[in-house]
Design a protein around this motif. Structure first.
Motif, PDB file in Angstrom:
ATOM      1  N   VAL A  21       0.841  -1.210   0.000  1.00 18.40           N
ATOM      2  CA  VAL A  21       0.000   0.000   0.000  1.00 18.40           C
ATOM      3  C   VAL A  21       0.866   1.246   0.000  1.00 18.40           C
ATOM      4  O   VAL A  21       0.595   2.229  -0.705  1.00 18.40           O
ATOM      5  N   ALA A  22       1.928   1.244   0.797  1.00 15.39           N
ATOM      6  CA  ALA A  22       2.802   2.419   0.856  1.00 15.39           C
ATOM      7  C   ALA A  22       3.522   2.648  -0.460  1.00 15.39           C
ATOM      8  O   ALA A  22       3.835   3.788  -0.824  1.00 15.39           O
ATOM      9  N   ARG A  54       1.431   4.722  -3.438  1.00 17.51           N
ATOM     10  CA  ARG A  54       0.885   6.064  -3.245  1.00 17.51           C
ATOM     11  C   ARG A  54       1.297   6.973  -4.415  1.00 17.51           C
ATOM     12  O   ARG A  54       2.443   6.998  -4.821  1.00 17.51           O
ATOM     13  N   ARG A  55       0.336   7.716  -4.922  1.00 20.23           N
ATOM     14  CA  ARG A  55       0.549   8.640  -6.048  1.00 20.23           C
ATOM     15  C   ARG A  55      -0.173   9.942  -5.743  1.00 20.23           C
ATOM     16  O   ARG A  55      -1.082   9.985  -4.900  1.00 20.23           O
ATOM     17  N   SER A 106      -4.820   7.835  -3.454  1.00 19.97           N
ATOM     18  CA  SER A 106      -4.571   7.675  -2.021  1.00 19.97           C
ATOM     19  C   SER A 106      -5.115   6.331  -1.579  1.00 19.97           C
ATOM     20  O   SER A 106      -6.303   6.035  -1.798  1.00 19.97           O
ATOM     21  N   VAL A 107      -4.231   5.475  -0.965  1.00 15.78           N
ATOM     22  CA  VAL A 107      -4.611   4.109  -0.593  1.00 15.78           C
ATOM     23  C   VAL A 107      -4.277   3.868   0.866  1.00 15.78           C
ATOM     24  O   VAL A 107      -3.205   4.270   1.343  1.00 15.78           O
ATOM     25  N   ARG A 108      -5.182   3.178   1.578  1.00 19.42           N
ATOM     26  CA  ARG A 108      -4.905   2.782   2.951  1.00 19.42           C
ATOM     27  C   ARG A 108      -5.774   1.600   3.322  1.00 19.42           C
ATOM     28  O   ARG A 108      -6.855   1.397   2.747  1.00 19.42           O
ATOM     29  N   GLU A 149      -9.046  13.594  -4.464  1.00 11.08           N
ATOM     30  CA  GLU A 149      -9.598  12.506  -3.665  1.00 11.08           C
ATOM     31  C   GLU A 149     -11.127  12.619  -3.666  1.00 11.08           C
ATOM     32  O   GLU A 149     -11.773  12.728  -2.625  1.00 11.08           O
ATOM     33  N   THR A 166      -9.424   8.508  -5.285  1.00 12.02           N
ATOM     34  CA  THR A 166      -8.826   8.915  -6.562  1.00 12.02           C
ATOM     35  C   THR A 166      -9.608  10.092  -7.130  1.00 12.02           C
ATOM     36  O   THR A 166     -10.630  10.518  -6.564  1.00 12.02           O
TER      37      THR A 166
END
Length: 431
Positions: free
Chosen positions: A69-70, A73-74, A78-80, A124, A141
């Protein structure tokens, strides 16, 4: 408007207008249908990234997922992984398209959710929630394009132009189709006021051409019938003057010894004229029922009856000729032809034969004949050739016309042929 809708053009235009509106609405419904993935480019690039990330996380161990996940990231992604995501609630055409694309790429995941967020910062604005082993993968996104341009001004303009263009072209085509009908209506109205008008031009669709052709034939028949009846009235009024004048002179002279006989003779002439005219006007050959007739026996019997009355006549032909016809009408044909032949000739021969299923009957005399250039004329009503043949008291020139009409009703032909050195043959042929 009501008057326009009462016409053929108005009704067809109303049908086309309703069809165009229905087509317009159908296009809108089809383009708003939410049951299939959208067309590229939006949102397939984002969907590929999200689908690839989900597949990677589903196949990775629990302790490696945070590292993955880390790494992804772009700025626009945004990912978590979280246990208590804050779900957005809005749905738009973008979220619908994104959801359809993800489900097409991830058919095994049925409980993912795609929503639009209004409180997030730019980049986002769309939230994707995917359950993964007790946790939830939250992806934020951005839209790579604005709201899908399905119902833009150019789209509406193109669709309206299409419907209006179809309606206009249809109206033009329909006007060309119904123009011959309008001309036919005008011609019929003009024919009701004036008989002598030119035939209508036969053009347009097949059905309209057939209607125009039938109208022209009807117009021709009516004009011919009116002309014949006008000529008949003129002939009767002219020919009745002579016997009426003679009757008046006989009465005024007070010659009682000859008046009765002369009156009876003139009355017979007048009665013959009237009978001939009524027979021509009746035209009742179609009312008689057709049946099988022995034509040979009929001709033979008819010739015997004339011979018993002192006429020089004989029959030359087979004894039996089967013919499906109207018997009384055929007897009338033969009687008229034999009467004409006996009046203008001294001896008469009636011959008949059958050639390849066709029946041919000839009535020949030894009279003066008819000039070649007048053979066709004598068949027409009220035509009498006084120079070629002496005038016949009581005759109105209708005998051969009646014969021709009956023969044509039996699909036959009548033909007059001069004999050499003298005489005439009236030939009747039935196919």
């Amino acid at each position: 408007m009501r008057r326009l809708l009462s016409t053929t053009l108005g009704q067809i235009l109303a049908i086309i207008g309703c069809s165009s509106v229905a087509t317009f609405l159908l296009f809108i419904v089809l383009l708003s249908y939410f049951g299939s993935p959208p067309a590229p480019p939006w949102p397939w690039q984002n969907a590929y990234r999200v689908a690839g990330l989900v597949e990677s996380l589903r196949g990775a161990p629990q302790d490696v997922r945070n590292t993955i996940v880390a790494a992804v990231r772009r700025p626009d992604l945004s990912v978590r992984l979280t246990s208590s995501p804050s779900a957005c609630s809005r749905q738009t055409l973008d979220t619908h398209d994104f959801d359809a694309a993800l489900r097409a790429e991830l058919p095994g995941i049925t409980d993912l959710a795609v929503r639009a967020c209004t409180s997030h910062k730019p980049g986002e604005t769309i939230q994707v929630l995917v359950p993964l082993d007790g946790q939830t993968l939250e992806i934020l996104t951005d839209r790579t394009s604005g709201e899908p341009g399905r119902f833009t001004g150019p789209f509406y303009s193109a669709l309206i132009f299409l419907c209006v263009g179809v309606a206009a072209m249809s109206a033009w085509a329909i006007s060309r189709v119904i123009r011959p009908l309008r001309q036919l209506s005008e011609q019929a109205d003009a024919f009701g006021r004036e008989m002598s008008i030119a035939p209508i031009e036969e053009h347009g669709p097949l059905e309209v051409r057939r209607a125009a052709h039938a109208f022209n034939l009807m117009q021709e028949r009516i004009m011919h019938s009116v002309q014949n009846r006008t000529r008949m009235l003129a002939a009767i009024s002219h020919d009745l003057r002579t016997p009426l004048t003679r009757m008046r002179l006989h009465i005024e002279t007070h010659r009682t010894d000859i008046v009765p006989d002369k009156l009876i003779q003139n009355i017979d002439i007048m009665q013959s004229m009237i009978t001939s005219a009524l027979a021509f006007l009746a035209s009742d050959t179609d009312r008689e029922t057709r049946e099988w007739l022995d034509l040979g026996a009929l001709i033979s019997t008819l010739c015997d009856e004339y011979a018993e009355g002192g006429a020089a006549i004989r029959y030359d032909g087979p004894e039996q000729i089967r013919f499906f016809c109207r018997p009384e009408a055929i007897r009338r044909v033969l009687t008229n032809l034999v009467d004409n032949a006996l009046h203008f000739g001294r001896t008469v021969t009636v011959s008949a034969k059958v050639l390849d299923g066709a029946i041919q009957v000839d009535v020949s005399d030894d009279g003066p004949g008819i000039p070649e250039d007048r053979l066709r004329d004598v068949i027409e009503p009220f035509v009498r050739l006084d120079h070629a043949r002496n005038d016949r008291p009581g005759s109105m020139g209708l005998g051969l016309s009646i014969v021709k009409e009956i023969v044509q009703a039996h699909n036959g032909t009548l033909r007059l042929i001069n004999r050499h050195p003298s005489g005439l043959t009236a030939r009747v042929s039935f196919s």
